[in-house]
Design an enzyme around this catalytic site. Structure first.
Site, PDB file in Angstrom:
ATOM      1  N   LYS A  35       0.834  -1.210   0.000  1.00 48.78           N
ATOM      2  CA  LYS A  35       0.000   0.000   0.000  1.00 48.78           C
ATOM      3  C   LYS A  35       0.869   1.261   0.000  1.00 48.78           C
ATOM      4  O   LYS A  35       2.064   1.195   0.305  1.00 48.78           O
ATOM      5  CB  LYS A  35      -0.897  -0.012   1.238  1.00 48.78           C
ATOM      6  CG  LYS A  35      -0.093   0.005   2.541  1.00 48.78           C
ATOM      7  CD  LYS A  35      -0.958  -0.277   3.761  1.00 48.78           C
ATOM      8  CE  LYS A  35      -0.098  -0.242   5.004  1.00 48.78           C
ATOM      9  NZ  LYS A  35      -0.840  -0.630   6.205  1.00 48.78           N
ATOM     10  N   ARG A 134     -10.440   1.202  14.762  1.00 49.79           N
ATOM     11  CA  ARG A 134     -10.287   1.908  13.483  1.00 49.79           C
ATOM     12  C   ARG A 134     -11.362   1.381  12.536  1.00 49.79           C
ATOM     13  O   ARG A 134     -12.372   2.033  12.335  1.00 49.79           O
ATOM     14  CB  ARG A 134      -8.870   1.663  12.960  1.00 49.79           C
ATOM     15  CG  ARG A 134      -8.516   2.444  11.748  1.00 49.79           C
ATOM     16  CD  ARG A 134      -7.040   2.360  11.405  1.00 49.79           C
ATOM     17  NE  ARG A 134      -6.607   1.012  11.034  1.00 49.79           N
ATOM     18  CZ  ARG A 134      -5.367   0.721  10.603  1.00 49.79           C
ATOM     19  NH1 ARG A 134      -4.455   1.688  10.500  1.00 49.79           N
ATOM     20  NH2 ARG A 134      -5.031  -0.508  10.288  1.00 49.79           N
ATOM     21  N   HIS A 164      -6.246  -6.328  13.253  1.00 47.36           N
ATOM     22  CA  HIS A 164      -4.973  -5.595  13.252  1.00 47.36           C
ATOM     23  C   HIS A 164      -4.628  -5.200  14.682  1.00 47.36           C
ATOM     24  O   HIS A 164      -5.483  -4.715  15.412  1.00 47.36           O
ATOM     25  CB  HIS A 164      -5.118  -4.341  12.376  1.00 47.36           C
ATOM     26  CG  HIS A 164      -3.817  -3.702  12.026  1.00 47.36           C
ATOM     27  ND1 HIS A 164      -2.750  -4.393  11.491  1.00 47.36           N
ATOM     28  CD2 HIS A 164      -3.405  -2.413  12.118  1.00 47.36           C
ATOM     29  CE1 HIS A 164      -1.742  -3.561  11.276  1.00 47.36           C
ATOM     30  NE2 HIS A 164      -2.114  -2.360  11.657  1.00 47.36           N
ATOM     31  N   ARG A 220       0.864 -10.612   7.664  1.00 44.09           N
ATOM     32  CA  ARG A 220       0.907  -9.465   6.758  1.00 44.09           C
ATOM     33  C   ARG A 220       2.122  -8.604   7.096  1.00 44.09           C
ATOM     34  O   ARG A 220       2.095  -7.826   8.051  1.00 44.09           O
ATOM     35  CB  ARG A 220      -0.359  -8.614   6.905  1.00 44.09           C
ATOM     36  CG  ARG A 220      -1.675  -9.364   6.692  1.00 44.09           C
ATOM     37  CD  ARG A 220      -2.867  -8.407   6.722  1.00 44.09           C
ATOM     38  NE  ARG A 220      -2.910  -7.606   7.932  1.00 44.09           N
ATOM     39  CZ  ARG A 220      -3.561  -7.927   9.043  1.00 44.09           C
ATOM     40  NH1 ARG A 220      -4.270  -9.046   9.110  1.00 44.09           N
ATOM     41  NH2 ARG A 220      -3.530  -7.115  10.094  1.00 44.09           N
ATOM     42  N   TYR A 264      16.471  31.149   5.842  1.00 45.60           N
ATOM     43  CA  TYR A 264      15.296  31.908   6.276  1.00 45.60           C
ATOM     44  C   TYR A 264      15.267  32.102   7.791  1.00 45.60           C
ATOM     45  O   TYR A 264      15.584  31.184   8.554  1.00 45.60           O
ATOM     46  CB  TYR A 264      14.006  31.161   5.886  1.00 45.60           C
ATOM     47  CG  TYR A 264      13.679  31.228   4.423  1.00 45.60           C
ATOM     48  CD1 TYR A 264      13.436  32.444   3.775  1.00 45.60           C
ATOM     49  CD2 TYR A 264      13.589  30.059   3.669  1.00 45.60           C
ATOM     50  CE1 TYR A 264      13.126  32.491   2.423  1.00 45.60           C
ATOM     51  CE2 TYR A 264      13.268  30.094   2.314  1.00 45.60           C
ATOM     52  CZ  TYR A 264      13.041  31.315   1.706  1.00 45.60           C
ATOM     53  OH  TYR A 264      12.727  31.349   0.375  1.00 45.60           O
ATOM     54  N   CYS A 311      14.721  24.742   3.244  1.00 50.13           N
ATOM     55  CA  CYS A 311      13.907  25.545   2.331  1.00 50.13           C
ATOM     56  C   CYS A 311      13.021  24.626   1.487  1.00 50.13           C
ATOM     57  O   CYS A 311      13.092  23.404   1.612  1.00 50.13           O
ATOM     58  CB  CYS A 311      14.785  26.359   1.393  1.00 50.13           C
ATOM     59  SG  CYS A 311      16.050  27.344   2.194  1.00 50.13           S
ATOM     60  N   MET A 312      12.199  25.214   0.594  1.00 52.20           N
ATOM     61  CA  MET A 312      11.317  24.385  -0.225  1.00 52.20           C
ATOM     62  C   MET A 312      12.102  23.482  -1.171  1.00 52.20           C
ATOM     63  O   MET A 312      11.751  22.316  -1.375  1.00 52.20           O
ATOM     64  CB  MET A 312      10.352  25.268  -1.028  1.00 52.20           C
ATOM     65  CG  MET A 312       9.264  24.467  -1.732  1.00 52.20           C
ATOM     66  SD  MET A 312       8.177  25.472  -2.721  1.00 52.20           S
ATOM     67  CE  MET A 312       7.273  26.385  -1.480  1.00 52.20           C
ATOM     68  N   ASP A 313      13.174  24.023  -1.741  1.00 50.86           N
ATOM     69  CA  ASP A 313      13.900  23.282  -2.786  1.00 50.86           C
ATOM     70  C   ASP A 313      15.351  23.009  -2.435  1.00 50.86           C
ATOM     71  O   ASP A 313      16.061  22.378  -3.217  1.00 50.86           O
ATOM     72  CB  ASP A 313      13.863  24.081  -4.094  1.00 50.86           C
ATOM     73  CG  ASP A 313      12.473  24.579  -4.398  1.00 50.86           C
ATOM     74  OD1 ASP A 313      11.564  23.742  -4.537  1.00 50.86           O
ATOM     75  OD2 ASP A 313      12.273  25.818  -4.437  1.00 50.86           O
TER      76      ASP A 313
HETATM   77  C1  LIG Z   1      -0.083  -1.519   6.904  1.00 53.66           C
HETATM   78  C2  LIG Z   1      -0.724  -2.723   7.427  1.00 53.66           C
HETATM   79  C3  LIG Z   1       0.058  -3.833   7.810  1.00 53.66           C
HETATM   80  C4  LIG Z   1       1.563  -3.823   7.824  1.00 53.66           C
HETATM   81  O1  LIG Z   1       2.058  -3.151   8.942  1.00 53.66           O
HETATM   82  P1  LIG Z   1       3.636  -3.106   9.227  1.00 53.66           P
HETATM   83  O2  LIG Z   1       3.783  -2.524  10.569  1.00 53.66           O
HETATM   84  O3  LIG Z   1       4.219  -2.226   8.153  1.00 53.66           O
HETATM   85  O4  LIG Z   1       4.127  -4.493   9.099  1.00 53.66           O
HETATM   86  C5  LIG Z   1      -0.608  -4.978   8.194  1.00 53.66           C
HETATM   87  N1  LIG Z   1      -1.964  -5.015   8.233  1.00 53.66           N
HETATM   88  C6  LIG Z   1      -2.737  -3.958   7.904  1.00 53.66           C
HETATM   89  C7  LIG Z   1      -4.217  -4.078   7.998  1.00 53.66           C
HETATM   90  C8  LIG Z   1      -2.142  -2.775   7.512  1.00 53.66           C
HETATM   91  O5  LIG Z   1      -2.908  -1.726   7.205  1.00 53.66           O
END
Ligand SMILES: *Cc1c(COP(=O)(O)O)cnc(C)c1O
Length: 373
Positions: A35, A134, A164, A220, A264, A311-313
């Site tokens: 993601k 969440r 999660h 995951r 700045y 700075c920005m750049d």
């Molecule tokens: C981003 C995410 C993960 C991975 O988390 P890490 O800490 O980067 O391993 C696992 N499960 C869900 C639902 C997530 O959104």
């Protein structure tokens, strides 16, 4: 072309994935989270590197990310873990054979409608609320959600169940055990109804490293695939390689005298005679103002502190201790130079943030160049 470049080492992502796979081998399948543009590393190259390293599935946060993977030829299972909110996104997941996380009856209806339009079923994993607060369905509301799914007569099919953890990278694991107990009950409910082949999964990087009992059928992995640990309190039990490095060059170098100010608002005043270099990267590239007068870069293998406000750049650095420095010399902002290194978790500490955000903050203006070494 602009010499400020983020180098992405696909080989590191592949090898990290191989190590995670070996670590969980035998007990669980491996999903790699790609993601948010592969945590800033590029979504498509990260996905292919993870698959080459043995990933069984890929995780995204929103349907478009899954569609991008499908459009670039990825055939592996993809799970979109965020909320599904409209018909358009439901069409994206159904036509793209993307599995969708669901926790509410509204999303079930959207998916059933999309399934009817496409004349093919929508596969879902049930997301369970266990303590993150969440997204997710609470255990007491789970049977009603499953009833709503069953009422679609097979248009929506339950293929998995997940949750999660909020604190898996913390030293104190008490809250994770509480979450896990709620999840275990949900897994039993779902598997009792749909069979043992339903995939249960809960562990992100912190839990993968610390809590082997919570691997269920799949894990995951996110940040560890990119070479970083999720926090300072986890065992560094895998020999990970950071895949992201950020390099630029010196664009100007000069001597300033005691009392002269840099940048700045004159937030830095030279305490003595100094050599100051300018580097063409700034907060417009996601190199954050918060690093001002706190962080450093590397020049000639030595630390060059940031002087004045980013700075920005552009950003100015003190190269007094870096030997002979000329326009065009390499500057390392994240990565290794000679014996010295500065990694994203160290950069994160300058801004009181996490390494995830440091890499994700580097904006698209910074060209990504993929290497495999
Ligand atoms: C981003 C995410 C993960 C991975 O988390 P890490 O800490 O980067 O391993 C696992 N499960 C869900 C639902 C997530 O959104």
């Amino acid at each position: 072309m602009r010499p400020t470049v983020a180098w992405i080492n696909n080989g590191a992502i592949r090898r990290n994935t191989e190590k995670i796979k070996e670590y969980v081998a035998g007990s669980a399948r491996l999903m790699i989270m790609v993601k948010a543009d592969g945590y800033g590393h590029g979504i498509v190259n990260s996905a292919y590197a993870a698959l080459a390293g043995g990933a069984d599935a890929l995780g995204v946060a929103i349907p478009e990310e899954g569609a991008e993977l499908r459009n670039s030829g990825v055939r592996a299972p993809i799970l979109s873990v965020g909320a599904l909110l409209n018909a358009d996104d439901a069409d994206t997941v159904v036509t793209g054979s993307i599995t969708q996380g669901v926790f509410d009856a509204r999303a079930v209806r959207l998916l059933a409608d999309a399934a009817a339009r496409a004349n093919r079923p929508a596969d879902v994993h049930i997301k369970v609320e266990t303590g993150m607060n969440r997204l997710g369905v609470r255990n007491e509301d789970l049977p009603a959600l499953l009833d709503a799914i069953d009422a679609t007569n097979g248009a929506v099919r339950v293929r998995g169940v997940f949750t999660h953890f909020a604190t898996s990278d913390a030293a104190d694991k008490k809250y994770v055990y509480e979450q896990d107990a709620r999840f275990r009950a949900a897994v039993e409910t779902v598997k009792a109804r749909y069979g043992r082949q339903v995939l249960a999964h809960a562990s992100c990087s912190g839990a993968i490293l610390e809590l082997p009992a919570m691997r269920y059928d799949m894990v995951r992995a996110g940040i560890i695939a990119y070479g970083y640990y999720p926090g300072p309190d986890v065992r560094k039990s895998l020999d990970l390689e950071p895949a992201f490095s950020l390099r630029s060059v010196v664009s100007n170098v000069k001597t300033v005298e005691a009392g002269e100010a840099i940048g700045y608002s004159r937030t830095f005043v030279a305490p003595g005679k100094m050599r100051i270099a300018t580097v063409p990267i700034g907060y417009g590239d996601g190199y954050r103002v918060a690093y001002s007068n706190k962080g450093h870069m590397l020049v000639n293998g030595r630390p060059a502190p940031i002087t004045g406000r980013v700075c920005m750049d552009q950003t100015m650095i003190d190269v007094t201790g870096c030997g002979d420095v000329h326009i065009g010399d390499e500057v390392v902002l994240i990565g290794r130079q000679g014996e010295a290194c500065v990694w994203a978790d160290e950069v994160a500490a300058w801004a009181d943030t996490i390494c995830y955000e440091v890499m994700l903050s580097i904006s698209p203006r910074v060209r990504r160049v993929c290497i495999d070494e």
